[in-house]
Design a protein around this motif. Structure first.
Motif: not given
Length: 220
Positions: A125-127, A185-194, A196-205
């Motif tokens: 939920l960080l993004p 949901s079956g994909l690697n959650m760690n990869l999806m989380t990372v 999501g966070i990178v996407f959020g940071l790009i949108i914020l920039a």
């Protein structure tokens, strides 16, 4: 840099005047942690309120020609924008962190899910606070307090309508949305989380650059 520091001190002092509201929010969040089944809502709630408090400082600055006074001080427009994004990250990020702690603690007390699962949910939920700030601040800087709220409501309504129409279209095309979500949901959650966070940071920039261009056009 000194201008940003001065603005941040100003806003923190302003937040001190809202300490009763902040205390009430904390009490409500703790009540949610006790009663709610879906504990992840606490994170969304606190992050959203962090964005709302950031927006309230913009409304305070805007009141009674406050911008003209602020920029008569040794403060640049770049300082102002960067400070608001920094404050937003502190408040919304702090809300996210507090919500994650409350969710994890409540889950541990209730024996409702492993601690690492709740922490992973918090990271997922960080993004949200990042994207929230990315949308909220440019709208407020562009249209002002009241108009900005109206525009935001219109955008949210448009997204809701688009989602409904998309679901209807998928239904007509015989697409199984539940199956797609199950595959995701079956994909690697760690990869999806990372991601999501990178996407959020790009949108914020990108949002910060847009806000800079908006504020540079201000004239007093």
């Amino acid at each position: 840099m000194k201008g940003m520091k001065g603005l941040l001190i100003k806003d923190i002092k302003l937040m001190k005047n809202m300490r009763n509201s902040l205390l009430m929010i904390l009490v409500i969040a703790m009540g949610m942690a006790y009663y709610l089944k879906d504990l992840s809502f606490i994170i969304v709630y606190l992050a959203l309120l962090g964005g709302a408090f950031t927006s309230s400082t913009l409304s305070y600055d805007e009141f009674d020609k406050g911008y003209a006074f602020l920029f008569s001080l040794p403060v640049t427009k770049r300082d102002y924008v960067m400070e608001k994004y920094g404050l937003g990250l502190i408040l919304s990020g702090g809300g996210w962190l507090l919500g994650t702690v409350l969710m994890t603690a409540a889950g541990w007390i209730r024996n409702n899910g492993a601690i690492q699962d709740n922490l992973m949910m918090g990271l997922c939920l960080l993004p949200f606070p990042l994207i929230l700030l990315a949308l909220l601040l440019p709208f407020h800087l562009k249209f002002g307090g009241e108009k900005g709220k109206i525009v935001m409501i219109g955008v949210a309504g448009g997204l809701l309508i688009a989602g409904v129409l998309g679901a209807k279209l998928a239904e007509k095309m015989h697409l199984d949305i539940d199956a797609v979500l199950a595959n995701l949901s079956g994909l690697n959650m760690n990869l999806m989380t990372v991601c999501g966070i990178v996407f959020g940071l790009i949108i914020l920039a990108l949002s910060c650059r847009i806000s800079m261009s908006i504020v540079r056009k201000w004239e007093f």
